[in-house]
Design a protein around this motif. Structure first.
Motif, PDB file in Angstrom:
ATOM      1  N   GLU A 107       0.936  -1.134   0.057  1.00  0.00           N
ATOM      2  CA  GLU A 107      -0.005   0.065   0.102  1.00  0.00           C
ATOM      3  C   GLU A 107       0.704   1.291  -0.020  1.00  0.00           C
ATOM      4  O   GLU A 107       0.655   2.392  -0.614  1.00  0.00           O
ATOM      5  CB  GLU A 107      -1.022   0.163   1.140  1.00  0.00           C
ATOM      6  N   GLU A 108       1.799   1.269   0.958  1.00  0.00           N
ATOM      7  CA  GLU A 108       2.725   2.416   0.892  1.00  0.00           C
ATOM      8  C   GLU A 108       3.422   2.671  -0.429  1.00  0.00           C
ATOM      9  O   GLU A 108       3.781   3.738  -1.006  1.00  0.00           O
ATOM     10  CB  GLU A 108       3.988   2.480   1.888  1.00  0.00           C
ATOM     11  N   THR A 109       3.886   1.547  -1.264  1.00  0.00           N
ATOM     12  CA  THR A 109       4.540   1.511  -2.717  1.00  0.00           C
ATOM     13  C   THR A 109       3.408   2.095  -3.675  1.00  0.00           C
ATOM     14  O   THR A 109       3.936   3.011  -4.436  1.00  0.00           O
ATOM     15  CB  THR A 109       4.751   0.103  -2.997  1.00  0.00           C
ATOM     16  N   ARG A 110       2.247   1.773  -3.488  1.00  0.00           N
ATOM     17  CA  ARG A 110       1.114   2.215  -4.204  1.00  0.00           C
ATOM     18  C   ARG A 110       0.869   3.870  -4.153  1.00  0.00           C
ATOM     19  O   ARG A 110       0.932   4.588  -4.858  1.00  0.00           O
ATOM     20  CB  ARG A 110      -0.106   1.555  -4.003  1.00  0.00           C
ATOM     21  N   ALA A 111       1.052   4.246  -2.945  1.00  0.00           N
ATOM     22  CA  ALA A 111       0.875   5.596  -2.389  1.00  0.00           C
ATOM     23  C   ALA A 111       2.167   6.472  -3.117  1.00  0.00           C
ATOM     24  O   ALA A 111       1.639   7.573  -3.485  1.00  0.00           O
ATOM     25  CB  ALA A 111       0.488   5.950  -1.030  1.00  0.00           C
ATOM     26  N   GLU A 112       3.320   5.972  -2.926  1.00  0.00           N
ATOM     27  CA  GLU A 112       4.365   6.496  -3.534  1.00  0.00           C
ATOM     28  C   GLU A 112       4.318   6.778  -4.903  1.00  0.00           C
ATOM     29  O   GLU A 112       4.741   7.730  -5.626  1.00  0.00           O
ATOM     30  CB  GLU A 112       5.615   5.855  -3.170  1.00  0.00           C
ATOM     31  N   LEU A 113       3.680   5.704  -5.644  1.00  0.00           N
ATOM     32  CA  LEU A 113       3.679   5.692  -6.980  1.00  0.00           C
ATOM     33  C   LEU A 113       2.555   6.507  -7.560  1.00  0.00           C
ATOM     34  O   LEU A 113       2.761   7.526  -8.405  1.00  0.00           O
ATOM     35  CB  LEU A 113       3.181   4.086  -7.556  1.00  0.00           C
ATOM     36  N   GLN A 114       1.566   6.851  -6.738  1.00  0.00           N
ATOM     37  CA  GLN A 114       0.604   7.476  -7.140  1.00  0.00           C
ATOM     38  C   GLN A 114       1.061   9.128  -6.822  1.00  0.00           C
ATOM     39  O   GLN A 114       0.589   9.836  -7.914  1.00  0.00           O
ATOM     40  CB  GLN A 114      -0.819   7.545  -6.090  1.00  0.00           C
ATOM     41  N   SER A 115       1.853   9.182  -5.798  1.00  0.00           N
ATOM     42  CA  SER A 115       2.573  10.847  -6.006  1.00  0.00           C
ATOM     43  C   SER A 115       3.311  11.212  -6.933  1.00  0.00           C
ATOM     44  O   SER A 115       3.281  12.112  -7.154  1.00  0.00           O
ATOM     45  CB  SER A 115       3.104  10.808  -4.538  1.00  0.00           C
ATOM     46  N   ALA A 116       4.170   9.904  -7.662  1.00  0.00           N
ATOM     47  CA  ALA A 116       5.091  10.127  -8.574  1.00  0.00           C
ATOM     48  C   ALA A 116       4.228  10.559  -9.843  1.00  0.00           C
ATOM     49  O   ALA A 116       4.392  11.493 -10.779  1.00  0.00           O
ATOM     50  CB  ALA A 116       6.032   9.062  -8.883  1.00  0.00           C
ATOM     51  N   MET A 117       3.139   9.926  -9.976  1.00  0.00           N
ATOM     52  CA  MET A 117       2.280   9.867 -11.110  1.00  0.00           C
ATOM     53  C   MET A 117       1.497  11.357 -11.043  1.00  0.00           C
ATOM     54  O   MET A 117       1.085  11.871 -12.487  1.00  0.00           O
ATOM     55  CB  MET A 117       1.171   8.976 -11.226  1.00  0.00           C
ATOM     56  N   GLU A 118       1.246  11.897 -10.017  1.00  0.00           N
ATOM     57  CA  GLU A 118       0.610  12.979 -10.132  1.00  0.00           C
ATOM     58  C   GLU A 118       1.281  14.244 -10.369  1.00  0.00           C
ATOM     59  O   GLU A 118       1.025  15.318 -11.028  1.00  0.00           O
ATOM     60  CB  GLU A 118      -0.135  13.371  -8.440  1.00  0.00           C
TER      61      GLU A 118
END
Length: 933
Positions: free
Chosen positions: A61-72
């Protein structure tokens, strides 16, 4: 020759589920905050399997949140375009060799960040068009794929334009080999650390210490009875720096050394180091003591900055003790080894000698098969024994060459060139020849021996061998000083080197320096031959590459320092002797799951954790992970479970006026002020005049306004920005007019937008100016730092008392403990008093201690002309205030409240309190009060 990295490769991955899971996510999945169920991590579990498994879902989940932040923020990410793409074997695995052109949006230049460089396990996005936002990836016909950079020996050390990618899907779908479309590569994030944590959670290797964490024995305060006597005998002389430690520091070090000595049962020791209590000094003393005990130790921290700081302190202490014992200060550093990425560590001279890459480079020069130390040794002995014969042969050769070239010049017209060549080759005297040959032959050998002393572990070579090398180095240095002495006569030296026995028969005919040089030469030859025999008996491996030297250094080092994530590399090294003790500094900032990487290294029996759970924990991006306590450290878990802690209880950083509040609120008053900060001269420099600019003050900014930045993610308060800058400028003027040589200022704020705003307005004017320096950072970025004066900008200013994550007590503690002499807090007193947080207590405390000031009283600090309308309102209101005070119902009510507290009524004090309260009111509130009065 490039050093092969000791790191994991794709074939070494313990469980491929991590990357497979990432590649399975759709765009909707990446932005779905409810994609994974993340239960709260319990404080205690029943088994090691359950213990490790509980971190898997939060990690994803933390990896997903970090990836979401990078995509934004994908429009600002480094990107490039492909110039070539070839599929690699095994086919069908979506493995590709990629060539790209130069990277753009590198982040270098004015931003101060280093240029982007491709590294193994970087996660990138491949797309057929450069996306400016996530919505671009959702357009019809758009092709995109996640991919990860795979480490490969062929590409190690190359530029970032050629690498191997593992893609989540087949590239170029439906296209022929010769019809390759243009494809963009966009950097998203590094998954190195998360991937290593994933593998550690699935490896189940050495569970000795983890079993201890889960065991009831964790709370056992008793020492091993078999080791008590040995501990009392041994630890007395292991802490040679103990005289500089206070009682709490010494007690913590001795307890940890006693734990490390125990071979009968594993254990854990916790050292709590509040701000300014000498935690780093305690850690470095402990590590040097463990080094002297020949105890193989791994030291980890969460960050490169932290491990570099520990490493520099250890090196400094080791050199200091070596010098005090009249030893070569650098000798023995070979037992200390620093691992990590050179760019991220930002190596300096203080730690360069112990860095693995630097050490390998130096040792490779000493162990090259045809030009290593043996070659240099033979050449040096040959020079000292036969320098006269070599000079004679050289002269004869030069004479013949000169005759030949002069004869040729008569026929070929090359006389000018011949004379020039002859001048370069010819020596005027034996002394000149000896000096030149010494530089060419002996100095390289001497440097090689110095390298061996510094970089080969003493545990491998032995102290006696190092002393012999140092003796030879000293002997050569004495020979050098005599050889280059002005009183040496060339003819005397040539005769004595040819026939040393002449000294006995004609001692009065030769200069004293020449005679001494002859004696020194004989002694050097003898010691060199003896050293050669000794070094050959040491049994150095026949190194054929830098990689073999790298493995040698890792196997032989007694103290290894690296980040917890980097320690994953050690799992692939077969150690000569296992690591026994794990020391984790800044342990409260390390995610508990990340500590599983070094804890499972083979042989680790004891763990020593140093930290402070009252300061900031590890950063967590996911809200679900934050609620699940994913950022909690092993240190905090053990503290919550009641594990005994060694508290460092004397602080040496903060003026007592600064330490008073955090000590009371966060440490229950258990921290004492050191004698240095209690000194009457500490912090009494009077940087700016007036009580507002004393050691501690809260400066209430009522006219400020909080606002979101342009991105809408963080907040700023431009009024506080202006006031902070004016404070800095006034401090600089005062500094220039004083006799102070240095003054360091720290401008910190919890909000990144405020930090950016301050940096933008401040520019580079005060970064380092005549000893006056200013650092602007977030509170999180300032953890571990300290400056002479700290100015805190709290930003929040609203009617409701909402302060968001500013209310975090750990962040507040860090902010309030960075200053040495002065700490000035900028904030809206009304907002913070209504916040029902630690800031509410702080404002009331500042008022009770007469440290609360209204910035509106100082017009020179207000931006522009301040608020003219408010000034008129205040002037009108305070006109005739004393007369209305005694007759109004509001004043009577406040009198009653005053008496109810048990205090004697004081008219002037009450008037002051009412004035302060009024100053926090808005113009509308002020008007209503005026009517009521």
């Amino acid at each position: 020759m490039t050093t092969k990295p000791v790191d994991e490769s794709s074939s070494d991955e313990k469980n491929e589920g991590f990357i497979t899971t990432l590649f399975s996510w759709s765009l909707e999945d990446i932005f779905n905050e409810r994609l994974l169920e993340v239960p709260v991590i319990p404080k205690s579990v029943d088994s090691t399997k359950q213990y490790l498994k509980q971190f898997v879902a939060p990690l994803l989940e933390e990896t997903r949140a970090e990836l979401q932040s990078a995509m934004e923020v994908i429009s600002k990410a480094p990107f490039t375009s492909m110039t070539d793409l070839e599929e690699r074997k095994p086919y069908g695995t979506f493995l590709y060799e990629v060539q790209v052109d130069y990277w753009r949006n590198r982040g270098g230049g004015s931003s101060g960040n280093p240029p982007y460089r491709t590294l193994p396990w970087d996660l990138v996005l491949l797309a057929d068009a450069k996306p400016e936002s996530v919505s671009d990836l959702q357009r019809p016909g758009c092709f995109w794929s996640l991919a990860v950079v795979i480490p490969h020996p062929e590409y190690e050390g190359r530029s970032s334009t050629q690498f191997i990618l593992q893609a989540s899907k087949e590239l170029e779908p439906g296209k022929g080999v010769d019809e390759k479309p243009t494809m963009f590569v966009i950097y998203l994030m590094s998954i190195t650390t998360n991937r290593r944590i994933w593998n550690a959670l699935h490896m189940s290797r050495n569970l000795t210490v983890i079993d201890k964490v889960l065991s009831a024995e964790t709370l056992d305060k008793e020492s091993c009875s078999l080791c008590i006597y040995k501990q009392q005998m041994d630890t007395k002389y292991q802490t040679t720096d103990s005289n500089t430690l206070n009682e709490s520091q010494r007690g913590a070090v001795l307890a940890c050394l006693g734990r490390a000595r125990c071979n009968h049962r594993s254990g854990l020791e916790l050292i709590k180091g509040p701000p300014g209590t000498g935690k780093t000094k305690t850690v470095s003393t402990l590590l040097v003591a463990l080094l002297k005990m020949k105890c193989r130790t791994l030291t980890c921290t969460p960050t490169n900055v932290a491990i570099k700081e520990v490493a520099s302190r250890v090196v400094k202490l080791w050199k200091s003790e070596s010098s005090a014992n009249q030893n070569n200060a650098a000798a023995g550093l070979g037992d200390i080894l620093l691992l990590g990425n050179e760019e991220r560590l930002k190596l300096g001279p203080e730690v360069e000698e112990i860095y693995l890459g630097y050490r390998v480079e130096k040792l490779w020069e000493c162990f090259k098969p045809l030009s290593g130390w043996q070659h240099h040794l033979n050449c040096t002995i040959d020079f000292l024994e036969h320098c006269v014969v070599q000079f004679s042969v050289r002269q004869e050769t030069e004479r013949k060459n000169e005759q030949k070239t002069n004869l040729d010049s008569k026929f070929k017209g090359v006389q000018g060139r011949t004379r020039m060549n002859s001048k370069e080759m010819k020596y005027k005297s034996f002394l000149e020849y000896a000096r030149v040959r010494f530089r060419q032959t002996v100095l390289p050998f001497q440097n090689c021996m110095i390298t061996l002393c510094i970089h080969v572990p003493e545990s491998f070579m032995g102290r006696e061998v190092i002393e012999k090398i140092q003796c030879v180095i000293d002997s050569i240095e004495t020979f050098r000083s005599l050889l280059f002495c002005d009183s040496v006569r060339s003819k005397d030296l040539e005769q004595l080197f040819r026939r040393p026995q002449l000294i006995k028969d004609y001692s009065r005919c030769f200069a004293a320096a020449s005679e001494e040089l002859c004696h020194r030469r004989t002694r050097c030859i003898s010691t060199l031959k003896d050293l050669g025999k000794t070094l050959r008996e040491v049994g150095f491996p026949a190194f054929r590459s830098e990689y073999e030297i790298q493995i040698f250094c890792l196997k032989e080092a007694s103290l290894i320092l690296c980040t917890a994530a980097t320690s994953y590399k050690l799992h692939s090294v077969r150690m000569k002797e296992p690591l026994e003790v794990l020391v984790i500094d800044e342990a409260a900032q390390l995610k508990e799951c990340e500590s599983a990487i070094p804890l499972q290294l083979p042989g680790v029996r004891h763990a020593i954790l140093i930290g402070d759970e009252c300061q900031l924990p590890a950063m967590v991006q996911s809200k679900a992970c934050s609620k699940a306590e994913f950022g909690r450290s092993l240190f905090e878990r053990l503290t919550l479970l009641g594990h005994p802690v060694h508290l460092l209880n004397i602080q040496y950083r903060m003026h007592p006026s600064i330490s008073c509040f955090p000590n009371s609120i966060f440490y229950s008053g258990k921290i004492q002020d050191g004698d240095n900060v209690k000194s009457s001269t500490y912090g009494k420099k009077g940087y700016l005049p007036g009580p507002m600019f004393g050691p501690y003050s809260f400066m209430s900014v009522t006219g400020g306004r909080e606002e979101f930045d342009d991105v809408g993610r963080s907040r700023r308060n431009m009024t506080e920005v202006d006031i902070a800058l004016k404070l800095v400028k006034n401090l600089y003027k005062a500094f220039k007019g004083s006799k102070e040589k240095k003054l360091s200022i720290g401008l910190i704020s919890p909000y990144s937008a405020q930090v950016i705003a301050i940096k933008k307005k401040l520019g580079n004017e005060f970064e380092q100016k005549d000893g006056f320096s200013v650092k602007v950072k977030s509170v999180d970025g300032f953890q571990g730092g300290e400056e002479d004066i700290i100015i805190i900008s709290t930003v929040r200013s609203n009617e409701s008392g909402a302060i968001g994550f500013l209310s975090n007590a750990q962040r507040t503690n860090v902010a309030l403990t960075r200053a040495r002499y002065c700490m000035w807090i900028l904030g809206c007193g009304r907002t913070l008093m209504s916040s029902d947080s630690v800031w509410q207590k702080l404002v009331y405390d500042a008022k009770a201690r007469d440290c609360f000031f209204d910035v509106d009283q100082l017009e020179h600090l207000l931006p522009g002309d301040g608020n003219p309308r408010r000034k008129v309102q205040l002037n009108d209101y305070f006109k005739g205030f004393s007369g209305r005070l005694n007759t109004s119902s509001r004043a009577s009510e406040m009198k009653d409240n005053w008496r109810s507290t048990g205090s004697n009524y004081d008219h002037e004090r009450l008037q002051e309190l009412i004035i302060n309260k009024v100053k926090l009111m808005s113009i509308e509130e002020l008007a209503r009060l005026d009517v009521a009065m």
